[in-house]
Scaffold this motif. Structure first.
Motif, PDB file in Angstrom:
ATOM      1  N   ALA B 107       0.876  -1.188   0.000  1.00 29.91           N
ATOM      2  CA  ALA B 107       0.000   0.000   0.000  1.00 29.91           C
ATOM      3  C   ALA B 107       0.905   1.227   0.000  1.00 29.91           C
ATOM      4  O   ALA B 107       2.068   1.126   0.430  1.00 29.91           O
ATOM      5  N   PRO B 108       0.407   2.386  -0.466  1.00 26.33           N
ATOM      6  CA  PRO B 108       1.269   3.574  -0.520  1.00 26.33           C
ATOM      7  C   PRO B 108       1.801   3.938   0.877  1.00 26.33           C
ATOM      8  O   PRO B 108       1.024   3.985   1.828  1.00 26.33           O
ATOM      9  N   PRO B 109       3.139   4.142   0.999  1.00 25.60           N
ATOM     10  CA  PRO B 109       3.712   4.435   2.326  1.00 25.60           C
ATOM     11  C   PRO B 109       3.117   5.681   2.980  1.00 25.60           C
ATOM     12  O   PRO B 109       2.915   5.712   4.188  1.00 25.60           O
ATOM     13  N   GLN B 110       2.830   6.717   2.183  1.00 20.62           N
ATOM     14  CA  GLN B 110       2.260   7.950   2.766  1.00 20.62           C
ATOM     15  C   GLN B 110       0.922   7.640   3.424  1.00 20.62           C
ATOM     16  O   GLN B 110       0.612   8.129   4.513  1.00 20.62           O
ATOM     17  N   PHE B 111       0.132   6.801   2.780  1.00 19.24           N
ATOM     18  CA  PHE B 111      -1.167   6.428   3.322  1.00 19.24           C
ATOM     19  C   PHE B 111      -0.995   5.642   4.623  1.00 19.24           C
ATOM     20  O   PHE B 111      -1.654   5.924   5.637  1.00 19.24           O
ATOM     21  N   LEU B 112      -0.076   4.673   4.602  1.00 14.56           N
ATOM     22  CA  LEU B 112       0.120   3.826   5.786  1.00 14.56           C
ATOM     23  C   LEU B 112       0.651   4.628   6.972  1.00 14.56           C
ATOM     24  O   LEU B 112       0.198   4.456   8.098  1.00 14.56           O
ATOM     25  N   VAL B 113       1.612   5.517   6.689  1.00 19.12           N
ATOM     26  CA  VAL B 113       2.179   6.337   7.770  1.00 19.12           C
ATOM     27  C   VAL B 113       1.097   7.247   8.361  1.00 19.12           C
ATOM     28  O   VAL B 113       0.983   7.402   9.578  1.00 19.12           O
ATOM     29  N   SER B 114       0.262   7.808   7.497  1.00 14.89           N
ATOM     30  CA  SER B 114      -0.733   8.792   7.949  1.00 14.89           C
ATOM     31  C   SER B 114      -1.885   8.174   8.733  1.00 14.89           C
ATOM     32  O   SER B 114      -2.491   8.837   9.571  1.00 14.89           O
ATOM     33  N   LEU B 168       2.646  16.994   7.436  1.00 15.18           N
ATOM     34  CA  LEU B 168       3.377  16.028   6.600  1.00 15.18           C
ATOM     35  C   LEU B 168       4.683  16.663   6.111  1.00 15.18           C
ATOM     36  O   LEU B 168       5.749  16.031   6.131  1.00 15.18           O
ATOM     37  N   GLY B 169       4.597  17.930   5.695  1.00 13.42           N
ATOM     38  CA  GLY B 169       5.794  18.645   5.251  1.00 13.42           C
ATOM     39  C   GLY B 169       6.821  18.744   6.374  1.00 13.42           C
ATOM     40  O   GLY B 169       8.014  18.498   6.170  1.00 13.42           O
ATOM     41  N   LEU B 170       6.346  19.063   7.578  1.00 15.21           N
ATOM     42  CA  LEU B 170       7.270  19.227   8.706  1.00 15.21           C
ATOM     43  C   LEU B 170       7.911  17.902   9.114  1.00 15.21           C
ATOM     44  O   LEU B 170       9.123  17.833   9.311  1.00 15.21           O
ATOM     45  N   VAL B 171       7.090  16.842   9.227  1.00 14.54           N
ATOM     46  CA  VAL B 171       7.693  15.567   9.674  1.00 14.54           C
ATOM     47  C   VAL B 171       8.588  14.967   8.591  1.00 14.54           C
ATOM     48  O   VAL B 171       9.475  14.185   8.898  1.00 14.54           O
ATOM     49  N   SER B 172       8.356  15.361   7.337  1.00 15.73           N
ATOM     50  CA  SER B 172       9.217  14.844   6.261  1.00 15.73           C
ATOM     51  C   SER B 172      10.642  15.374   6.382  1.00 15.73           C
ATOM     52  O   SER B 172      11.562  14.813   5.785  1.00 15.73           O
ATOM     53  N   LEU B 173      10.818  16.447   7.160  1.00 16.58           N
ATOM     54  CA  LEU B 173      12.177  16.958   7.405  1.00 16.58           C
ATOM     55  C   LEU B 173      13.039  15.899   8.063  1.00 16.58           C
ATOM     56  O   LEU B 173      14.262  15.956   8.026  1.00 16.58           O
ATOM     57  N   THR B 174      12.393  14.939   8.677  1.00 19.01           N
ATOM     58  CA  THR B 174      13.114  13.880   9.390  1.00 19.01           C
ATOM     59  C   THR B 174      14.024  13.066   8.461  1.00 19.01           C
ATOM     60  O   THR B 174      14.961  12.431   8.924  1.00 19.01           O
ATOM     61  N   PHE B 175      13.756  13.101   7.163  1.00 17.07           N
ATOM     62  CA  PHE B 175      14.635  12.392   6.230  1.00 17.07           C
ATOM     63  C   PHE B 175      15.980  13.107   6.083  1.00 17.07           C
ATOM     64  O   PHE B 175      16.941  12.545   5.599  1.00 17.07           O
ATOM     65  N   TRP B 176      16.014  14.377   6.491  1.00 20.50           N
ATOM     66  CA  TRP B 176      17.251  15.152   6.400  1.00 20.50           C
ATOM     67  C   TRP B 176      17.862  15.411   7.785  1.00 20.50           C
ATOM     68  O   TRP B 176      19.054  15.539   7.924  1.00 20.50           O
ATOM     69  N   THR B 241      -5.923  26.541  -2.424  1.00 20.60           N
ATOM     70  CA  THR B 241      -4.665  26.597  -1.661  1.00 20.60           C
ATOM     71  C   THR B 241      -4.432  25.313  -0.856  1.00 20.60           C
ATOM     72  O   THR B 241      -3.300  24.849  -0.754  1.00 20.60           O
ATOM     73  N   CYS B 242      -5.509  24.729  -0.332  1.00 19.85           N
ATOM     74  CA  CYS B 242      -5.288  23.508   0.470  1.00 19.85           C
ATOM     75  C   CYS B 242      -4.875  22.347  -0.432  1.00 19.85           C
ATOM     76  O   CYS B 242      -4.020  21.536  -0.044  1.00 19.85           O
ATOM     77  N   LEU B 243      -5.437  22.279  -1.618  1.00 16.61           N
ATOM     78  CA  LEU B 243      -5.049  21.198  -2.545  1.00 16.61           C
ATOM     79  C   LEU B 243      -3.599  21.375  -2.993  1.00 16.61           C
ATOM     80  O   LEU B 243      -2.836  20.412  -3.058  1.00 16.61           O
ATOM     81  N   THR B 244      -3.219  22.627  -3.279  1.00 19.07           N
ATOM     82  CA  THR B 244      -1.833  22.899  -3.682  1.00 19.07           C
ATOM     83  C   THR B 244      -0.873  22.502  -2.567  1.00 19.07           C
ATOM     84  O   THR B 244       0.152  21.847  -2.807  1.00 19.07           O
ATOM     85  N   ALA B 245      -1.222  22.888  -1.320  1.00 19.39           N
ATOM     86  CA  ALA B 245      -0.356  22.564  -0.175  1.00 19.39           C
ATOM     87  C   ALA B 245      -0.246  21.047  -0.002  1.00 19.39           C
ATOM     88  O   ALA B 245       0.841  20.517   0.283  1.00 19.39           O
ATOM     89  N   ALA B 246      -1.357  20.331  -0.214  1.00 25.45           N
ATOM     90  CA  ALA B 246      -1.347  18.871  -0.046  1.00 25.45           C
ATOM     91  C   ALA B 246      -0.451  18.212  -1.092  1.00 25.45           C
ATOM     92  O   ALA B 246       0.346  17.320  -0.761  1.00 25.45           O
ATOM     93  N   PHE B 247      -0.544  18.670  -2.339  1.00 27.45           N
ATOM     94  CA  PHE B 247       0.305  18.101  -3.396  1.00 27.45           C
ATOM     95  C   PHE B 247       1.783  18.411  -3.123  1.00 27.45           C
ATOM     96  O   PHE B 247       2.646  17.556  -3.284  1.00 27.45           O
ATOM     97  N   ALA B 248       2.060  19.654  -2.697  1.00 33.23           N
ATOM     98  CA  ALA B 248       3.457  20.058  -2.447  1.00 33.23           C
ATOM     99  C   ALA B 248       4.053  19.226  -1.312  1.00 33.23           C
ATOM    100  O   ALA B 248       5.191  18.743  -1.422  1.00 33.23           O
ATOM    101  N   SER B 249       3.292  19.010  -0.240  1.00 34.21           N
ATOM    102  CA  SER B 249       3.859  18.271   0.901  1.00 34.21           C
ATOM    103  C   SER B 249       4.023  16.792   0.557  1.00 34.21           C
ATOM    104  O   SER B 249       4.964  16.141   1.006  1.00 34.21           O
ATOM    105  N   PHE B 253       7.438  14.682   0.796  1.00 27.32           N
ATOM    106  CA  PHE B 253       7.543  13.397   1.505  1.00 27.32           C
ATOM    107  C   PHE B 253       8.226  12.353   0.624  1.00 27.32           C
ATOM    108  O   PHE B 253       9.135  11.647   1.068  1.00 27.32           O
ATOM    109  N   HIS B 254       7.795  12.278  -0.637  1.00 25.81           N
ATOM    110  CA  HIS B 254       8.364  11.277  -1.536  1.00 25.81           C
ATOM    111  C   HIS B 254       9.819  11.592  -1.896  1.00 25.81           C
ATOM    112  O   HIS B 254      10.623  10.682  -2.103  1.00 25.81           O
ATOM    113  N   LEU B 255      10.130  12.880  -1.928  1.00 30.68           N
ATOM    114  CA  LEU B 255      11.523  13.298  -2.150  1.00 30.68           C
ATOM    115  C   LEU B 255      12.391  12.812  -0.993  1.00 30.68           C
ATOM    116  O   LEU B 255      13.489  12.279  -1.187  1.00 30.68           O
TER     117      LEU B 255
END
Lengths: 269, 265
Positions: B107-114, B168-176, B241-249, B253-255
């Motif tokens: 299953a998609p990791p973003q979905f499972l994590v969320s 999601l954007g903030l916790v994705s910082l954890t990869f760095w 704006t919320c859809l744009t923010a969701a796609f960007a984050s 995450f995938h990056l």
């Protein structure tokens, strides 16, 4: 006892190294801590629209209070000491510390001090930048800060916050998870501690009641002392209350520690 | 390839498992209800203190401000119940290499994590926030029409998506960054903006928190829809704006996911 004191600089140094290993985490924390000041600026600017004063505060005076709160927080607020102590108790990590000839309170005190030094180092630039940017739009009253009354109140605040943290964390001897308790006390500290607004904006009876509680001496008292808004006699009384509460919590922590150790089961090799 | 139907079924199963795990610790459940309630009371106390000294703030009366604060609380509590508990576990999963187990699942990791965790306590507080909002509307003598009520529900969902995107954007910082626990503090700090009346913000602050991080819209637009009726341009702005923010984050995450190094030998 002398051996314990000799060991403290080493504990401090280890604590400092442990904290600075996660520099980015600290820098982020410092950056985010400036956010409430920005929000306060926007909100209170709207509140002051068409008004010179709110309570006894001008806009510049009120924002100076919030700015000074950042300094108080940097100097005296524990980071995650409460969760660290809780983990040490819950996961049996106390074993190795108990074997050392070092009182646990002093050990945690040295680590708290190291944490504050590391955080101050990380926070200096973001906080200074924040002050600089804010002072370009609002004439902050930073030049008239009262350091003579502020520094003892800051030290008292650090001692009070450390002792209260110690008491809360030691409850881990009896409860599996103390995070709800910690966040409940956080909310009280925010409201009754003057973190959300200066306590003297409260109606007089509530303000009097708030000054009886320990929370007022964690944030409001040191911030107001630095801002120089407390008359000398009230400051003396406040300092007495602050150190009195700190002493009470230290004694209570010592009691909890003794009682908790009787219940503690060391497991593992 | 997981279909949307498959994902919804998976989410329901995860919710059932998480709910039974939550209810095993009932005392903890009640403790957290009290904690979150205390934070809500704190916000209402702040409104009370401010309106002791002024009649209105940026055109918002005391009762209107309570509707705004209650709407913000409603959105935040629903988010805290369903999506936040899973997201905040990401730094630990990455640091300890436990993300391996997530990545191995079909299953998609973003979905499972969320969706891996659930907290029931915040739902009780969401209900309390809804009651406080309704009482404030009653004091304002406002009975929302069916279209504005439906629009409100849609906007609450959009608000949830904005919360989700930011965290999601903030916790994705954890990869760095190895230890990224302070991002939670960041989330709470940044979301203080959502409680501000939009009209109070001016200049770069308003532009930043409307178009880049649409936090000034999250609670303001739904609350204004209830109080002042439907405003199509504002509604559209929040949705876009919320859809744009969701796609960007999600992209971020995938990056980050590409940088993840498994901890297994």
């Amino acid at each position: 006892m002398t051996a314990s004191l000799v060991a403290l600089p080493t504990v401090f140094s280890i604590g400092l190294q442990r904290q600075l290993a996660y520099r980015w985490n600290y820098l982020l924390r410092a950056l985010f801590s400036a956010m409430p000041l920005l929000v306060s600026w926007v909100f209170w600017k709207a509140v002051f629209q068409g008004k010179e004063t709110v309570g006894s505060y001008t806009l510049a005076g009120l924002l100076t209070y919030y700015a000074v709160l950042l300094v108080v927080e940097a100097v005296s607020s524990p980071a995650d000491d409460d969760f660290q102590i809780s983990r040490e108790i819950r996961e049996g990590m106390l074993n190795s510390i108990l074997l050392r000839p070092l009182p646990y309170g002093l050990y945690r005190g040295a680590l708290f001090l190291a944490g504050r030094c590391a955080y101050l180092t990380a926070a200096v630039l973001p906080v200074a930048l924040c002050f600089f940017l804010l002072s370009r739009v609002v004439p902050l009253e930073l030049h008239s800060l009262d350091w003579i009354h502020g520094i003892p109140a800051l030290i008292g605040s650090a001692l009070l916050q450390f002792s209260l943290t110690l008491c809360l964390s030691l409850v881990s001897f009896w409860l599996l998870d103390i995070s709800a308790l910690i966040f409940l006390v956080y909310s009280l500290e925010f409201l009754a501690g003057g973190h959300v607004f200066p306590l003297d904006l409260l109606p007089a009876p509530l303000f009097t009641a708030a000054r009886i509680l320990p929370f007022a001496y964690e944030y409001w008292f040191p911030a107001a002392s630095l801002c120089g808004t407390i008359p000398r006699e009230a400051w003396m009384a406040g300092l007495g209350m602050q150190f009195g509460w700190a002493g009470f919590f230290l004694l209570f922590a010592a009691f909890l520690w003794k009682a908790g150790l009787r219940k503690y089961t060391a497991a593992g090799g | 390839m997981a279909t949307p139907f498959h994902l919804v079924r998976l989410w329901l199963i995860q919710l059932r498992y998480a709910a039974s795990r939550e209810l095993a610790f009932r005392a903890n459940f009640f403790a957290w209800v009290v904690v979150e309630l205390a934070w809500f009371v704190l916000q209402l106390a702040f409104v009370g203190v401010v309106y002791q000294h002024v009649e209105s703030v940026a055109g918002w009366s005391r009762q209107e401000m309570i509707v705004l604060v209650a709407t913000n609380q409603l959105i935040q509590q629903i988010f805290t119940a369903f999506l936040m508990p899973g997201l905040v576990k990401l730094p630990e999963l990455v640091r300890e290499g436990k993300l391996d187990f997530v990545l191995l699942k079909p299953a998609p990791p973003q979905f499972l994590v969320s969706t891996s965790h659930l907290e029931i306590g915040p739902l009780a507080n969401a209900a309390i926030a809804a009651v406080v909002g309704i009482l404030a509307l009653h004091d304002l003598h406002i009975t929302p029409t069916l279209p504005s009520l439906l629009a409100y529900l849609l906007l609450v969902l959009a608000g949830l998506l904005t919360h989700y995107a930011l965290l999601l954007g903030l916790v994705s910082l954890t990869f760095w960054i190895i230890q990224a626990e302070s991002v939670l503090l960041g989330y709470y700090s940044i979301f203080q903006v959502a409680r501000l009346p939009r009209e109070a913000a001016t200049g770069w602050f308003r532009i930043l928190f409307t178009l880049v991080l649409p936090l000034l819209l999250v609670a303001n637009i739904p609350a204004a829809t209830l109080i002042r009726g439907l405003q199509p341009s504002s509604i559209l702005l929040l949705l876009v704006t919320c859809l744009t923010a969701a796609f960007a984050s999600s992209f971020f995450f995938h990056l980050g996911l590409r940088r993840y190094q498994s901890a297994s030998s």
